[in-house]
Design an enzyme around this catalytic site. Structure first.
Site, PDB file in Angstrom:
ATOM      1  N   GLY A  62       0.796  -1.218   0.000  1.00 43.68           N
ATOM      2  CA  GLY A  62       0.000   0.000   0.000  1.00 43.68           C
ATOM      3  C   GLY A  62       0.830   1.269   0.000  1.00 43.68           C
ATOM      4  O   GLY A  62       0.290   2.375  -0.063  1.00 43.68           O
ATOM      5  N   ASP A  63       2.147   1.149   0.025  1.00 47.85           N
ATOM      6  CA  ASP A  63       3.031   2.297   0.075  1.00 47.85           C
ATOM      7  C   ASP A  63       3.327   2.809  -1.335  1.00 47.85           C
ATOM      8  O   ASP A  63       3.767   2.042  -2.199  1.00 47.85           O
ATOM      9  CB  ASP A  63       4.338   1.892   0.776  1.00 47.85           C
ATOM     10  CG  ASP A  63       5.283   3.058   0.946  1.00 47.85           C
ATOM     11  OD1 ASP A  63       5.209   3.704   2.002  1.00 47.85           O
ATOM     12  OD2 ASP A  63       6.082   3.324   0.017  1.00 47.85           O
TER      13      ASP A  63
END
Length: 134
Positions: free
Chosen positions: A85-86
């Site tokens: 999710g980064d």
């Protein structure tokens, strides 16, 4: 660092005077409460896998998967975390693997399979690749 019992006792005004936003005050108070009431028990972390720790931490207001992943990598030193999710990781995958667009989480996991046990180290490299392309 202040212990959770002391954090609970600090007034919201004092935290605000220290520069903590109203939303973060709520998060800190909830985190302290979860430690005090036993919802969060960090003594169990060495026996828990990454997913169990993440689920444990996400019970706290203001802690999501990204925060849990960063905790696993940088506080617990887990080597097998891939924070899909980064945005930096996503961009690193895009540039390193010459993809047309940001890859899906599943695509990143597939590409990372050869490094599964060392995904955190792969993540460091993906951050570096993304940083170099700025």
């Amino acid at each position: 660092f202040p212990i959770p019992v002391k954090v609970k006792k600090i007034s919201e005004d004092k935290l605000r005077e220290a520069g903590v936003s109203p939303q973060k005050v709520k998060y800190l108070k909830d985190l302290a409460e979860k430690f005090v009431d036993g919802t969060i028990n960090s003594e169990n972390f060495p026996k828990m896998n990454n997913e169990e720790i993440s689920k444990h931490l996400i019970q706290v207001k203001g802690i999501g998967q990204w925060t849990a992943d960063m905790f696993l990598i940088f506080t617990l030193g887990r080597l097998n975390v891939l924070p899909v999710g980064d945005l930096g990781i996503q961009k690193g995958f895009k540039y390193h693997f010459n993809l047309r667009s940001i890859p899906s989480e599943n695509k990143m996991r597939t590409l990372a399979k050869p490094w599964k046990e060392y995904s955190s180290i792969l993540s460091w490299y993906m951050w570096k690749v993304a940083d170099e392309r700025r």
